[in-house]
Design a protein around this motif. Structure first.
Motif, PDB file in Angstrom:
ATOM      1  N   ASP A 179      35.994  51.248  44.673  1.00 52.04           N
ATOM      2  CA  ASP A 179      35.645  52.621  44.335  1.00 52.04           C
ATOM      3  C   ASP A 179      34.809  53.196  45.472  1.00 52.04           C
ATOM      4  O   ASP A 179      33.663  53.579  45.296  1.00 52.04           O
ATOM      5  CB  ASP A 179      34.878  52.658  43.012  1.00 52.04           C
ATOM      6  N   ASP A 180      35.399  53.192  46.666  1.00 50.91           N
ATOM      7  CA  ASP A 180      34.725  53.668  47.867  1.00 50.91           C
ATOM      8  C   ASP A 180      35.754  54.457  48.679  1.00 50.91           C
ATOM      9  O   ASP A 180      36.606  53.887  49.357  1.00 50.91           O
ATOM     10  CB  ASP A 180      34.181  52.485  48.675  1.00 50.91           C
ATOM     11  N   LYS A 181      35.685  55.781  48.617  1.00 50.15           N
ATOM     12  CA  LYS A 181      36.678  56.625  49.271  1.00 50.15           C
ATOM     13  C   LYS A 181      36.660  56.480  50.789  1.00 50.15           C
ATOM     14  O   LYS A 181      37.701  56.610  51.437  1.00 50.15           O
ATOM     15  CB  LYS A 181      36.447  58.087  48.876  1.00 50.15           C
ATOM     16  N   ARG A 182      35.486  56.198  51.359  1.00 53.28           N
ATOM     17  CA  ARG A 182      35.406  56.063  52.814  1.00 53.28           C
ATOM     18  C   ARG A 182      36.177  54.830  53.279  1.00 53.28           C
ATOM     19  O   ARG A 182      36.920  54.878  54.268  1.00 53.28           O
ATOM     20  CB  ARG A 182      33.946  55.981  53.258  1.00 53.28           C
ATOM     21  N   LEU A 183      36.021  53.720  52.565  1.00 56.16           N
ATOM     22  CA  LEU A 183      36.740  52.508  52.949  1.00 56.16           C
ATOM     23  C   LEU A 183      38.237  52.667  52.720  1.00 56.16           C
ATOM     24  O   LEU A 183      39.053  52.272  53.569  1.00 56.16           O
ATOM     25  CB  LEU A 183      36.213  51.309  52.162  1.00 56.16           C
ATOM     26  N   LEU A 184      38.606  53.254  51.599  1.00 58.10           N
ATOM     27  CA  LEU A 184      40.023  53.490  51.334  1.00 58.10           C
ATOM     28  C   LEU A 184      40.623  54.450  52.358  1.00 58.10           C
ATOM     29  O   LEU A 184      41.793  54.318  52.745  1.00 58.10           O
ATOM     30  CB  LEU A 184      40.205  54.042  49.920  1.00 58.10           C
ATOM     31  N   GLY A 185      39.806  55.403  52.807  1.00 56.98           N
ATOM     32  CA  GLY A 185      40.275  56.332  53.834  1.00 56.98           C
ATOM     33  C   GLY A 185      40.581  55.635  55.146  1.00 56.98           C
ATOM     34  O   GLY A 185      41.546  55.997  55.847  1.00 56.98           O
ATOM     35  N   LEU A 186      39.771  54.634  55.512  1.00 55.15           N
ATOM     36  CA  LEU A 186      40.052  53.862  56.721  1.00 55.15           C
ATOM     37  C   LEU A 186      41.390  53.152  56.613  1.00 55.15           C
ATOM     38  O   LEU A 186      42.194  53.155  57.562  1.00 55.15           O
ATOM     39  CB  LEU A 186      38.941  52.822  56.947  1.00 55.15           C
ATOM     40  N   ILE A 187      41.634  52.534  55.469  1.00 53.54           N
ATOM     41  CA  ILE A 187      42.895  51.809  55.282  1.00 53.54           C
ATOM     42  C   ILE A 187      44.069  52.773  55.360  1.00 53.54           C
ATOM     43  O   ILE A 187      45.109  52.452  55.952  1.00 53.54           O
ATOM     44  CB  ILE A 187      42.866  51.056  53.944  1.00 53.54           C
ATOM     45  N   LYS A 188      43.922  53.972  54.784  1.00 56.47           N
ATOM     46  CA  LYS A 188      44.983  54.979  54.875  1.00 56.47           C
ATOM     47  C   LYS A 188      45.257  55.353  56.327  1.00 56.47           C
ATOM     48  O   LYS A 188      46.413  55.539  56.726  1.00 56.47           O
ATOM     49  CB  LYS A 188      44.588  56.230  54.082  1.00 56.47           C
ATOM     50  N   GLN A 189      44.192  55.481  57.124  1.00 55.73           N
ATOM     51  CA  GLN A 189      44.381  55.797  58.536  1.00 55.73           C
ATOM     52  C   GLN A 189      45.264  54.765  59.219  1.00 55.73           C
ATOM     53  O   GLN A 189      46.174  55.102  59.987  1.00 55.73           O
ATOM     54  CB  GLN A 189      43.025  55.856  59.253  1.00 55.73           C
ATOM     55  N   TRP A 190      44.993  53.500  58.966  1.00 50.12           N
ATOM     56  CA  TRP A 190      45.753  52.433  59.624  1.00 50.12           C
ATOM     57  C   TRP A 190      47.190  52.378  59.130  1.00 50.12           C
ATOM     58  O   TRP A 190      48.099  52.066  59.892  1.00 50.12           O
ATOM     59  CB  TRP A 190      45.051  51.095  59.411  1.00 50.12           C
ATOM     60  N   LEU A 191      47.401  52.696  57.858  1.00 44.59           N
ATOM     61  CA  LEU A 191      48.761  52.709  57.333  1.00 44.59           C
ATOM     62  C   LEU A 191      49.568  53.877  57.900  1.00 44.59           C
ATOM     63  O   LEU A 191      50.777  53.757  58.121  1.00 44.59           O
ATOM     64  CB  LEU A 191      48.737  52.803  55.804  1.00 44.59           C
ATOM     65  N   LYS A 192      48.902  55.003  58.129  1.00 42.22           N
ATOM     66  CA  LYS A 192      49.582  56.215  58.575  1.00 42.22           C
ATOM     67  C   LYS A 192      49.523  56.417  60.091  1.00 42.22           C
ATOM     68  O   LYS A 192      50.022  57.441  60.589  1.00 42.22           O
ATOM     69  CB  LYS A 192      48.966  57.441  57.894  1.00 42.22           C
ATOM     70  N   ALA A 193      48.934  55.470  60.820  1.00 43.90           N
ATOM     71  CA  ALA A 193      48.798  55.619  62.272  1.00 43.90           C
ATOM     72  C   ALA A 193      50.170  55.780  62.934  1.00 43.90           C
ATOM     73  O   ALA A 193      51.127  55.083  62.578  1.00 43.90           O
ATOM     74  CB  ALA A 193      48.072  54.417  62.859  1.00 43.90           C
TER      75      ALA A 193
END
Length: 430
Positions: A179-193
Protein backbone atom coordinates in the motif's frame (compact mmCIF):
# COMPACT_ATOMS: atom_id res chain seq x y z
CA UNK A 1 19.65 -8.64 4.87
CA UNK A 2 19.27 -5.36 6.79
CA UNK A 3 17.38 -5.16 10.08
CA UNK A 4 14.55 -3.30 8.36
CA UNK A 5 14.13 -6.03 5.72
CA UNK A 6 14.21 -8.74 8.39
CA UNK A 7 11.49 -6.90 10.27
CA UNK A 8 9.39 -6.80 7.09
CA UNK A 9 9.84 -10.55 6.60
CA UNK A 10 8.78 -11.26 10.17
CA UNK A 11 5.76 -8.97 9.85
CA UNK A 12 4.74 -10.62 6.58
CA UNK A 13 5.05 -14.07 8.13
CA UNK A 14 3.00 -13.29 11.23
CA UNK A 15 0.39 -11.10 9.48
CA UNK A 16 -0.56 -12.78 6.16
CA UNK A 17 -3.06 -10.07 5.21
CA UNK A 18 -0.99 -7.05 6.15
CA UNK A 19 -0.42 -4.40 3.45
CA UNK A 20 2.86 -2.55 3.87
CA UNK A 21 3.02 1.22 3.72
CA UNK A 22 5.89 3.68 3.36
CA UNK A 23 8.22 1.06 1.87
CA UNK A 24 9.85 3.70 -0.34
CA UNK A 25 11.49 5.17 2.78
CA UNK A 26 13.74 2.09 2.83
CA UNK A 27 15.40 3.19 -0.41
CA UNK A 28 18.32 4.86 1.35
CA UNK A 29 22.07 4.84 0.69
CA UNK A 30 22.65 1.81 2.90
CA UNK A 31 20.28 -0.32 0.83
CA UNK A 32 21.76 1.09 -2.39
CA UNK A 33 25.28 0.07 -1.35
CA UNK A 34 24.04 -3.39 -0.47
CA UNK A 35 22.26 -3.66 -3.82
CA UNK A 36 25.36 -2.47 -5.65
CA UNK A 37 27.34 -5.28 -4.05
CA UNK A 38 24.86 -7.85 -5.36
CA UNK A 39 24.96 -6.77 -9.00
CA UNK A 40 26.84 -8.63 -11.71
CA UNK A 41 29.63 -6.19 -12.51
CA UNK A 42 30.54 -7.95 -15.77
CA UNK A 43 27.11 -7.52 -17.36
CA UNK A 44 26.81 -5.52 -20.57
CA UNK A 45 25.97 -1.80 -20.19
CA UNK A 46 22.60 -0.30 -20.97
CA UNK A 47 21.58 2.36 -23.46
CA UNK A 48 23.85 4.98 -21.84
CA UNK A 49 26.95 2.75 -22.38
CA UNK A 50 28.03 3.21 -18.74
CA UNK A 51 29.37 -0.06 -17.33
CA UNK A 52 29.95 -0.99 -13.69
CA UNK A 53 33.61 0.06 -13.70
CA UNK A 54 32.79 3.53 -14.98
CA UNK A 55 29.88 3.91 -12.55
CA UNK A 56 32.12 2.84 -9.64
CA UNK A 57 34.61 5.68 -10.24
CA UNK A 58 32.19 8.06 -8.49
CA UNK A 59 30.14 5.42 -6.70
CA UNK A 60 29.36 7.42 -3.57
CA UNK A 61 28.21 10.44 -5.58
CA UNK A 62 26.18 8.32 -7.99
CA UNK A 63 24.36 6.41 -5.26
CA UNK A 64 23.72 9.58 -3.26
CA UNK A 65 22.28 11.22 -6.38
CA UNK A 66 20.07 8.17 -7.02
CA UNK A 67 18.70 8.25 -3.46
CA UNK A 68 17.94 11.97 -3.79
CA UNK A 69 16.03 11.42 -7.04
CA UNK A 70 14.04 8.59 -5.50
CA UNK A 71 13.13 10.59 -2.40
CA UNK A 72 12.19 13.72 -4.35
CA UNK A 73 10.30 11.63 -6.93
CA UNK A 74 12.39 13.02 -9.79
CA UNK A 75 13.77 9.60 -10.73
CA UNK A 76 12.88 8.50 -14.26
CA UNK A 77 13.67 5.09 -15.70
CA UNK A 78 15.92 5.13 -18.75
CA UNK A 79 15.05 3.28 -21.95
CA UNK A 80 16.01 -0.38 -22.19
CA UNK A 81 18.55 -1.64 -24.69
CA UNK A 82 17.31 -4.71 -26.57
CA UNK A 83 19.63 -7.55 -27.54
CA UNK A 84 18.80 -10.83 -29.23
CA UNK A 85 20.66 -13.98 -28.18
CA UNK A 86 20.66 -16.93 -30.62
CA UNK A 87 19.01 -20.14 -29.37
CA UNK A 88 19.93 -23.67 -30.36
CA UNK A 89 16.67 -24.11 -32.30
CA UNK A 90 17.50 -21.23 -34.62
CA UNK A 91 15.25 -18.72 -32.86
CA UNK A 92 16.38 -15.76 -30.78
CA UNK A 93 15.82 -14.90 -27.13
CA UNK A 94 15.17 -11.18 -26.49
CA UNK A 95 17.10 -9.63 -23.61
CA UNK A 96 16.54 -6.19 -22.11
CA UNK A 97 19.49 -4.31 -20.64
CA UNK A 98 18.67 -1.52 -18.15
CA UNK A 99 21.24 1.13 -17.28
CA UNK A 100 23.46 0.49 -14.28
CA UNK A 101 21.58 3.14 -12.25
CA UNK A 102 18.27 1.45 -13.01
CA UNK A 103 19.79 -1.89 -12.01
CA UNK A 104 20.77 -0.55 -8.59
CA UNK A 105 17.28 0.85 -8.01
CA UNK A 106 15.65 -2.35 -9.27
CA UNK A 107 17.84 -4.51 -7.04
CA UNK A 108 16.85 -2.43 -4.01
CA UNK A 109 13.13 -2.76 -4.75
CA UNK A 110 13.63 -6.44 -5.56
CA UNK A 111 15.04 -7.01 -2.06
CA UNK A 112 12.00 -5.35 -0.52
CA UNK A 113 9.60 -7.47 -2.57
CA UNK A 114 11.54 -10.63 -1.78
CA UNK A 115 11.42 -9.80 1.94
CA UNK A 116 7.64 -9.58 1.81
CA UNK A 117 6.73 -12.48 -0.46
CA UNK A 118 9.28 -14.93 0.91
CA UNK A 119 6.81 -15.42 3.75
CA UNK A 120 4.04 -16.18 1.23
CA UNK A 121 5.81 -18.31 -1.37
CA UNK A 122 5.04 -22.02 -1.13
CA UNK A 123 7.75 -24.67 -0.66
CA UNK A 124 7.20 -25.98 -4.21
CA UNK A 125 8.58 -22.75 -5.74
CA UNK A 126 12.36 -23.07 -6.17
CA UNK A 127 13.58 -20.20 -8.36
CA UNK A 128 15.24 -16.98 -7.20
CA UNK A 129 14.82 -17.74 -3.50
CA UNK A 130 17.28 -18.08 -0.61
CA UNK A 131 18.24 -21.69 0.16
CA UNK A 132 16.37 -22.87 -2.94
CA UNK A 133 17.92 -24.06 -6.20
CA UNK A 134 17.39 -26.03 -9.38
CA UNK A 135 19.19 -28.96 -7.77
CA UNK A 136 16.76 -28.76 -4.86
CA UNK A 137 13.83 -28.94 -7.27
CA UNK A 138 15.37 -31.89 -9.14
CA UNK A 139 16.14 -33.81 -5.94
CA UNK A 140 12.72 -33.23 -4.37
CA UNK A 141 11.06 -34.34 -7.59
CA UNK A 142 13.15 -37.54 -7.65
CA UNK A 143 12.48 -38.45 -4.05
CA UNK A 144 8.74 -37.82 -4.26
CA UNK A 145 8.32 -39.79 -7.47
CA UNK A 146 10.42 -42.63 -6.07
CA UNK A 147 8.62 -43.02 -2.75
CA UNK A 148 5.19 -41.36 -2.91
CA UNK A 149 3.36 -43.47 -5.49
CA UNK A 150 2.68 -40.92 -8.25
CA UNK A 151 1.86 -42.50 -11.62
CA UNK A 152 1.04 -39.66 -14.03
CA UNK A 153 3.02 -36.58 -15.07
CA UNK A 154 1.89 -33.32 -16.65
CA UNK A 155 4.93 -31.54 -18.04
CA UNK A 156 4.08 -28.03 -19.17
CA UNK A 157 5.77 -25.04 -20.76
CA UNK A 158 4.35 -21.50 -20.74
CA UNK A 159 4.77 -19.93 -24.16
CA UNK A 160 6.83 -16.71 -24.02
CA UNK A 161 6.05 -16.13 -20.35
CA UNK A 162 8.28 -13.09 -19.75
CA UNK A 163 6.88 -11.42 -22.87
CA UNK A 164 3.24 -12.12 -21.98
CA UNK A 165 3.10 -11.15 -18.30
CA UNK A 166 0.02 -8.93 -17.92
CA UNK A 167 0.78 -5.56 -16.30
CA UNK A 168 -2.71 -4.99 -14.90
CA UNK A 169 -2.86 -8.36 -13.22
CA UNK A 170 0.66 -7.96 -11.84
CA UNK A 171 -0.15 -4.61 -10.24
CA UNK A 172 -3.30 -6.09 -8.68
CA UNK A 173 -1.18 -8.89 -7.24
CA UNK A 174 1.36 -6.45 -5.82
CA UNK A 175 -1.36 -4.44 -4.08
CA UNK A 176 -2.28 -7.57 -2.12
CA UNK A 177 0.74 -6.79 0.05
CA UNK A 178 1.81 -3.24 -0.81
CA UNK A 179 0.00 0.00 0.00
CA UNK A 180 2.69 2.42 -1.16
CA UNK A 181 1.92 4.32 -4.37
CA UNK A 182 5.48 5.61 -4.72
CA UNK A 183 6.96 2.10 -4.75
CA UNK A 184 4.27 0.80 -7.07
CA UNK A 185 4.92 3.78 -9.32
CA UNK A 186 8.58 2.79 -9.64
CA UNK A 187 7.62 -0.72 -10.70
CA UNK A 188 5.20 0.72 -13.28
CA UNK A 189 8.02 2.84 -14.68
CA UNK A 190 10.19 -0.22 -15.23
CA UNK A 191 7.35 -2.19 -16.80
CA UNK A 192 6.48 0.67 -19.17
CA UNK A 193 10.06 1.73 -19.99
CA UNK A 194 10.66 2.22 -23.71
CA UNK A 195 12.66 -0.49 -25.47
CA UNK A 196 15.25 0.47 -28.07
CA UNK A 197 15.61 -2.25 -30.71
CA UNK A 198 18.99 -2.92 -32.40
CA UNK A 199 17.76 -1.07 -35.52
CA UNK A 200 16.87 2.00 -33.42
CA UNK A 201 13.13 1.39 -33.41
CA UNK A 202 11.40 2.47 -30.18
CA UNK A 203 8.83 0.10 -28.70
CA UNK A 204 6.41 0.98 -25.90
CA UNK A 205 5.59 -2.29 -24.09
CA UNK A 206 2.01 -3.00 -23.08
CA UNK A 207 2.80 -6.39 -21.52
CA UNK A 208 5.76 -8.45 -20.35
CA UNK A 209 8.86 -7.73 -18.31
CA UNK A 210 12.32 -7.73 -19.91
CA UNK A 211 14.50 -10.80 -19.47
CA UNK A 212 17.70 -9.25 -18.21
CA UNK A 213 15.98 -6.77 -15.92
CA UNK A 214 17.13 -7.20 -12.32
CA UNK A 215 13.61 -7.03 -10.92
CA UNK A 216 12.07 -9.36 -13.52
CA UNK A 217 12.74 -12.65 -11.64
CA UNK A 218 10.94 -11.65 -8.44
CA UNK A 219 8.04 -10.14 -10.41
CA UNK A 220 7.73 -13.38 -12.38
CA UNK A 221 7.78 -15.41 -9.18
CA UNK A 222 5.03 -13.27 -7.63
CA UNK A 223 2.92 -13.55 -10.79
CA UNK A 224 3.10 -17.35 -10.96
CA UNK A 225 2.64 -17.62 -7.20
CA UNK A 226 -0.91 -16.33 -7.66
CA UNK A 227 -1.59 -17.77 -11.12
CA UNK A 228 -0.33 -21.29 -10.49
CA UNK A 229 0.90 -22.15 -6.99
CA UNK A 230 -2.00 -20.80 -4.93
CA UNK A 231 -4.57 -22.01 -7.46
CA UNK A 232 -3.15 -25.55 -7.38
CA UNK A 233 -2.89 -25.63 -3.58
CA UNK A 234 -6.24 -24.02 -2.71
CA UNK A 235 -8.49 -24.88 -5.65
CA UNK A 236 -7.16 -27.97 -7.40
CA UNK A 237 -5.84 -30.27 -4.67
CA UNK A 238 -8.92 -30.17 -2.41
CA UNK A 239 -11.04 -31.52 -5.29
CA UNK A 240 -8.76 -34.46 -6.13
CA UNK A 241 -9.41 -38.06 -5.20
CA UNK A 242 -5.72 -38.95 -5.00
CA UNK A 243 -2.38 -37.36 -4.18
CA UNK A 244 -0.79 -34.67 -6.34
CA UNK A 245 2.20 -32.34 -6.28
CA UNK A 246 3.48 -29.37 -8.27
CA UNK A 247 7.15 -28.41 -8.44
CA UNK A 248 8.01 -25.13 -10.16
CA UNK A 249 11.25 -23.41 -11.09
CA UNK A 250 10.41 -19.98 -12.56
CA UNK A 251 8.04 -20.72 -15.48
CA UNK A 252 9.15 -24.35 -15.81
CA UNK A 253 6.97 -26.75 -13.82
CA UNK A 254 5.95 -30.40 -13.47
CA UNK A 255 2.77 -31.74 -11.88
CA UNK A 256 2.48 -35.35 -10.67
CA UNK A 257 -0.72 -37.24 -9.91
CA UNK A 258 -1.60 -40.55 -8.35
CA UNK A 259 -4.80 -41.08 -10.38
CA UNK A 260 -5.43 -40.78 -14.11
CA UNK A 261 -8.78 -38.99 -13.63
CA UNK A 262 -7.14 -36.21 -11.60
CA UNK A 263 -4.35 -35.85 -14.14
CA UNK A 264 -6.78 -35.56 -17.05
CA UNK A 265 -8.95 -32.98 -15.29
CA UNK A 266 -5.93 -30.81 -14.47
CA UNK A 267 -4.55 -31.15 -18.00
CA UNK A 268 -7.86 -29.86 -19.38
CA UNK A 269 -8.20 -27.03 -16.82
CA UNK A 270 -4.64 -25.67 -17.11
CA UNK A 271 -5.00 -23.79 -20.46
CA UNK A 272 -8.15 -22.01 -19.26
CA UNK A 273 -6.48 -20.98 -16.00
CA UNK A 274 -3.43 -19.56 -17.78
CA UNK A 275 -5.56 -17.79 -20.40
CA UNK A 276 -7.34 -15.86 -17.66
CA UNK A 277 -4.02 -14.16 -16.89
CA UNK A 278 -2.90 -13.63 -20.48
CA UNK A 279 -0.75 -16.75 -20.71
CA UNK A 280 -0.86 -19.84 -22.87
CA UNK A 281 0.87 -23.19 -22.93
CA UNK A 282 3.22 -24.31 -25.69
CA UNK A 283 1.31 -27.34 -27.09
CA UNK A 284 4.41 -29.09 -28.42
CA UNK A 285 6.06 -28.94 -24.99
CA UNK A 286 3.04 -29.81 -22.85
CA UNK A 287 2.14 -33.45 -22.32
CA UNK A 288 0.31 -35.85 -20.04
CA UNK A 289 2.16 -39.14 -19.73
CA UNK A 290 1.87 -42.38 -17.80
CA UNK A 291 4.98 -42.52 -15.63
CA UNK A 292 4.99 -45.54 -13.38
CA UNK A 293 7.52 -47.75 -11.65
CA UNK A 294 5.50 -50.70 -12.96
CA UNK A 295 6.40 -49.80 -16.54
CA UNK A 296 10.15 -49.01 -16.38
CA UNK A 297 11.48 -47.81 -19.73
CA UNK A 298 14.00 -45.27 -20.99
CA UNK A 299 11.60 -44.42 -23.79
CA UNK A 300 8.90 -43.36 -21.30
CA UNK A 301 10.48 -40.21 -19.89
CA UNK A 302 9.96 -36.49 -19.32
CA UNK A 303 12.30 -33.50 -19.13
CA UNK A 304 12.65 -30.95 -16.34
CA UNK A 305 15.42 -28.37 -15.79
CA UNK A 306 17.76 -29.97 -18.32
CA UNK A 307 17.37 -33.54 -17.05
CA UNK A 308 15.50 -36.50 -18.49
CA UNK A 309 13.72 -38.56 -15.82
CA UNK A 310 13.01 -42.23 -16.44
CA UNK A 311 12.41 -45.53 -14.61
CA UNK A 312 14.78 -48.48 -14.84
CA UNK A 313 15.66 -51.57 -12.80
CA UNK A 314 18.60 -51.51 -10.41
CA UNK A 315 20.97 -54.43 -9.78
CA UNK A 316 18.40 -55.98 -7.44
CA UNK A 317 15.74 -55.83 -10.18
CA UNK A 318 13.86 -53.13 -8.24
CA UNK A 319 12.37 -50.06 -10.03
CA UNK A 320 14.57 -47.01 -9.61
CA UNK A 321 13.97 -43.47 -10.79
CA UNK A 322 17.00 -42.17 -12.69
CA UNK A 323 18.01 -38.97 -14.39
CA UNK A 324 20.43 -38.03 -17.11
CA UNK A 325 21.30 -34.92 -19.07
CA UNK A 326 18.39 -34.31 -21.43
CA UNK A 327 19.24 -35.49 -24.92
CA UNK A 328 18.40 -32.13 -26.43
CA UNK A 329 20.54 -30.33 -23.84
CA UNK A 330 23.41 -32.78 -24.41
CA UNK A 331 23.35 -32.12 -28.16
CA UNK A 332 23.13 -28.36 -27.65
CA UNK A 333 26.08 -28.40 -25.24
CA UNK A 334 28.16 -30.47 -27.63
CA UNK A 335 27.48 -27.97 -30.39
CA UNK A 336 28.37 -25.10 -28.07
CA UNK A 337 31.67 -26.67 -27.06
CA UNK A 338 32.51 -27.51 -30.69
CA UNK A 339 31.77 -23.95 -31.81
CA UNK A 340 33.80 -22.41 -29.01
CA UNK A 341 36.80 -24.72 -29.55
CA UNK A 342 36.80 -24.18 -33.32
CA UNK A 343 36.72 -20.38 -33.16
CA UNK A 344 39.08 -19.97 -30.18
CA UNK A 345 41.78 -22.51 -31.08
CA UNK A 346 44.17 -19.74 -32.08
CA UNK A 347 44.36 -18.39 -28.52
CA UNK A 348 47.57 -19.07 -26.57
CA UNK A 349 47.35 -22.65 -25.34
CA UNK A 350 47.42 -21.62 -21.67
CA UNK A 351 44.55 -19.16 -22.04
CA UNK A 352 42.59 -21.59 -24.22
CA UNK A 353 42.82 -24.50 -21.79
CA UNK A 354 42.14 -22.40 -18.67
CA UNK A 355 38.91 -21.13 -20.22
CA UNK A 356 37.98 -24.62 -21.40
CA UNK A 357 38.54 -25.94 -17.88
CA UNK A 358 36.11 -23.36 -16.45
CA UNK A 359 33.48 -24.32 -19.04
CA UNK A 360 33.84 -28.02 -18.25
CA UNK A 361 33.67 -27.29 -14.53
CA UNK A 362 30.46 -25.33 -14.99
CA UNK A 363 28.88 -28.21 -16.90
CA UNK A 364 30.00 -30.70 -14.26
CA UNK A 365 28.76 -28.54 -11.38
CA UNK A 366 25.23 -28.59 -12.76
CA UNK A 367 24.94 -32.00 -14.41
CA UNK A 368 27.24 -33.98 -12.11
CA UNK A 369 24.37 -35.56 -10.20
CA UNK A 370 24.02 -39.26 -9.34
CA UNK A 371 22.97 -41.57 -12.23
CA UNK A 372 24.43 -39.17 -14.81
CA UNK A 373 27.98 -40.50 -15.18
CA UNK A 374 27.35 -41.84 -18.69
CA UNK A 375 26.26 -38.41 -20.01
CA UNK A 376 29.23 -36.71 -18.35
CA UNK A 377 31.64 -39.24 -19.81
CA UNK A 378 30.16 -38.81 -23.29
CA UNK A 379 30.43 -35.04 -23.08
CA UNK A 380 34.04 -35.13 -21.89
CA UNK A 381 35.05 -37.56 -24.64
CA UNK A 382 33.42 -35.35 -27.27
CA UNK A 383 35.16 -32.22 -25.97
CA UNK A 384 38.64 -33.76 -25.81
CA UNK A 385 38.34 -35.31 -29.27
CA UNK A 386 37.21 -31.94 -30.62
CA UNK A 387 40.16 -30.21 -28.91
CA UNK A 388 42.55 -32.74 -30.43
CA UNK A 389 41.06 -32.17 -33.88
CA UNK A 390 41.14 -28.37 -33.89
CA UNK A 391 44.41 -27.78 -32.05
CA UNK A 392 46.06 -29.88 -34.75
CA UNK A 393 44.56 -27.58 -37.39
CA UNK A 394 46.10 -24.40 -36.03
CA UNK A 395 48.87 -24.75 -38.62
CA UNK A 396 49.97 -27.08 -41.39
CA UNK A 397 52.11 -29.01 -38.93
CA UNK A 398 50.52 -31.38 -36.47
CA UNK A 399 50.79 -29.87 -33.00
CA UNK A 400 49.93 -32.79 -30.71
CA UNK A 401 49.72 -36.53 -30.61
CA UNK A 402 47.47 -38.11 -27.97
CA UNK A 403 50.27 -38.53 -25.46
CA UNK A 404 51.31 -34.90 -25.83
CA UNK A 405 47.74 -33.65 -25.47
CA UNK A 406 47.17 -35.80 -22.37
CA UNK A 407 50.35 -34.41 -20.82
CA UNK A 408 49.12 -30.84 -21.44
CA UNK A 409 45.69 -31.66 -20.01
CA UNK A 410 47.35 -33.14 -16.93
CA UNK A 411 49.49 -30.02 -16.52
CA UNK A 412 46.40 -27.79 -16.52
CA UNK A 413 44.54 -30.28 -14.27
CA UNK A 414 41.77 -30.92 -16.78
CA UNK A 415 40.27 -34.20 -15.63
CA UNK A 416 37.33 -36.32 -16.84
CA UNK A 417 33.99 -35.08 -15.55
CA UNK A 418 32.56 -37.22 -12.79
CA UNK A 419 29.58 -37.35 -10.50
CA UNK A 420 30.79 -35.13 -7.69
CA UNK A 421 27.67 -33.50 -6.28
CA UNK A 422 25.81 -35.83 -3.97
CA UNK A 423 22.17 -35.24 -3.08
CA UNK A 424 22.65 -33.42 0.20
CA UNK A 425 19.94 -30.80 -0.32
CA UNK A 426 16.81 -30.75 1.82
CA UNK A 427 13.90 -32.74 0.42
CA UNK A 428 10.46 -31.16 0.38
CA UNK A 429 7.89 -33.94 0.63
CA UNK A 430 4.51 -33.56 -1.09
Amino acid sequence: MTTALLAITNKARTHPRHRFQNLSSLLDERLMYESWGQLNKTAAPGIDKINANKYAVKLSENLSSLVTKLKTQTYRSASIKRLYIPKSNGKERPLGLPTIEDKVAQQSVSQILQSIWEADFLPNSYAYRPNKSAHGAVHSLCMNLQFKGYGYIVEADIKGFFNKLNHQWLMRMLTQRIDDKRLLGLIKQWLKAKVIEPDGKVVKPIEGTPQGGVISPVLANIYLHYVLDIWFEKMVKPKLDGKAMLIRYADDFVVAFQLTKDANNFYKALPERLAKFGLEIAPQKTNLIRFSRFQPSRQRSFTFLGFDFYWSLDRNKQPRLRRRTARKKQRESMKMFTHWIKFNRSLPVGEFLKTLKRKLQGFENYFGLPDNSSSLSGMYTHVIETVYKWLNRRSQRRSYNWKGLNDVLHWFKIKPMRVRRRDHVIVDWY
